[in-house]
Every structure is written in structure tokens, then in C-alpha cells.
Design a protein around this motif. Sequence first.
Motif, PDB file in Angstrom:
ATOM      1  N   PRO A  95       6.468 -46.106  58.733  1.00  0.00           N
ATOM      2  CA  PRO A  95       5.297 -46.989  58.837  1.00  0.00           C
ATOM      3  C   PRO A  95       4.780 -47.367  57.454  1.00  0.00           C
ATOM      4  CG  PRO A  95       5.049 -45.054  60.221  1.00  0.00           C
ATOM      5  CD  PRO A  95       6.250 -44.828  59.368  1.00  0.00           C
ATOM      6  N   ARG A  96       4.232 -48.572  57.335  1.00  0.00           N
ATOM      7  CA  ARG A  96       3.683 -49.051  56.070  1.00  0.00           C
ATOM      8  C   ARG A  96       2.328 -49.675  56.312  1.00  0.00           C
ATOM      9  NH1 ARG A  96       8.820 -51.761  53.145  1.00  0.00           N
ATOM     10  NH2 ARG A  96      10.255 -50.202  53.868  1.00  0.00           N
ATOM     11  N   THR A  97       1.512 -49.613  55.281  1.00  0.00           N
ATOM     12  CA  THR A  97       0.251 -50.333  55.305  1.00  0.00           C
ATOM     13  C   THR A  97       0.488 -51.649  54.585  1.00  0.00           C
ATOM     14  OG1 THR A  97      -1.002 -48.287  55.272  1.00  0.00           O
ATOM     15  CG2 THR A  97      -2.169 -50.293  54.613  1.00  0.00           C
ATOM     16  N   ALA A  98       0.135 -52.742  55.215  1.00  0.00           N
ATOM     17  CA  ALA A  98       0.355 -54.058  54.621  1.00  0.00           C
ATOM     18  C   ALA A  98      -0.965 -54.808  54.548  1.00  0.00           C
ATOM     19  CB  ALA A  98       1.348 -54.844  55.464  1.00  0.00           C
ATOM     20  N   LEU A  99      -1.079 -55.674  53.556  1.00  0.00           N
ATOM     21  CA  LEU A  99      -2.267 -56.504  53.448  1.00  0.00           C
ATOM     22  C   LEU A  99      -1.873 -57.855  52.901  1.00  0.00           C
ATOM     23  CD1 LEU A  99      -3.484 -56.451  50.165  1.00  0.00           C
ATOM     24  CD2 LEU A  99      -3.386 -54.074  50.867  1.00  0.00           C
ATOM     25  N   HIS A 100      -2.711 -58.824  53.152  1.00  0.00           N
ATOM     26  CA  HIS A 100      -2.452 -60.177  52.697  1.00  0.00           C
ATOM     27  C   HIS A 100      -2.650 -60.249  51.194  1.00  0.00           C
ATOM     28  CE1 HIS A 100      -2.757 -64.528  52.309  1.00  0.00           C
ATOM     29  NE2 HIS A 100      -2.093 -64.557  53.453  1.00  0.00           N
ATOM     30  N   GLN A 101      -1.849 -61.056  50.523  1.00  0.00           N
ATOM     31  CA  GLN A 101      -1.904 -61.171  49.067  1.00  0.00           C
ATOM     32  C   GLN A 101      -3.296 -61.560  48.572  1.00  0.00           C
ATOM     33  OE1 GLN A 101       0.990 -63.854  47.489  1.00  0.00           O
ATOM     34  NE2 GLN A 101       0.525 -63.364  45.376  1.00  0.00           N
ATOM     35  N   THR A 102      -4.049 -62.328  49.356  1.00  0.00           N
ATOM     36  CA  THR A 102      -5.386 -62.749  48.935  1.00  0.00           C
ATOM     37  C   THR A 102      -6.389 -61.592  48.928  1.00  0.00           C
ATOM     38  OG1 THR A 102      -5.952 -63.416  51.182  1.00  0.00           O
ATOM     39  CG2 THR A 102      -5.051 -65.119  49.716  1.00  0.00           C
ATOM     40  N   ALA A 103      -6.029 -60.438  49.505  1.00  0.00           N
ATOM     41  CA  ALA A 103      -6.913 -59.275  49.486  1.00  0.00           C
ATOM     42  C   ALA A 103      -6.845 -58.539  48.150  1.00  0.00           C
ATOM     43  CB  ALA A 103      -6.553 -58.317  50.620  1.00  0.00           C
ATOM     44  N   LEU A 104      -5.847 -58.856  47.332  1.00  0.00           N
ATOM     45  CA  LEU A 104      -5.725 -58.218  46.020  1.00  0.00           C
ATOM     46  C   LEU A 104      -6.699 -58.839  45.032  1.00  0.00           C
ATOM     47  CD1 LEU A 104      -1.849 -58.023  45.779  1.00  0.00           C
ATOM     48  CD2 LEU A 104      -3.416 -56.123  46.120  1.00  0.00           C
ATOM     49  N   VAL A 105      -7.297 -57.985  44.196  1.00  0.00           N
ATOM     50  CA  VAL A 105      -8.269 -58.424  43.198  1.00  0.00           C
ATOM     51  C   VAL A 105      -7.688 -58.120  41.823  1.00  0.00           C
ATOM     52  CG1 VAL A 105     -10.596 -58.042  42.310  1.00  0.00           C
ATOM     53  CG2 VAL A 105     -10.164 -57.905  44.765  1.00  0.00           C
TER      54      VAL A 105
END
Length: 91
Positions: free
Chosen positions: A61-71
Motif C-alpha cells: 500500500p502507498r499514500t498518494a497525493l496530488h502534485q498541487t498539494a506539495l508546497v
Amino acid sequence: MPLPERRFRGEIHMIVPTADRSKATVMVKVRFIDKTAGILPEMSAKVAFLARLAKADEQKPRTALHQTALVNQKDRRAVFSLKRRGWSRLP
């Protein structure tokens, strides 16, 4: 009983030949390859169909997030998580 932290191997058993037009969905019955405790008949799930078999390291399993969530902070990228007592920065 949700199991978001688990992945299960399976294969298409049957595609039901009717569609739900209001939801734009088709029912697909999946057969599990490995015996799995906690899975009961008629449970629904979100599934992903792969073009090839997943390798052993790809089944974790992996945790994924949208690129726009990166700061961008200085020369590092980070993401912030909202906790009960405020924000925390995750590296």
C-alpha cells in the motif's frame, strides 16, 4: 469494515451485462487469487484494473497525493497535514 491499508490480488470473474446509467457504472465480479480473511460475499469495493501483473514491491500500500498539494519551502518540498491540535509539516 473498510480495509484501505490492504491490497488484494484478484481477476475478473464476470462482467454483468447491464449498466447503471444514473451512476455510469458496470458491475464487475472479481475472484480473489489469494484466500483473504475479512472479505465477505456481496461486499463492494473500489478496484483498479492493471495492464500487467503487479510485481511484489508494487503490491505494498502507498499514500498518494496530488502534485498541487506539495508546497515549495526554500529548497525543499513539503506537504502539511491537519491534526487535532493544528498543522504539522511532513518532509
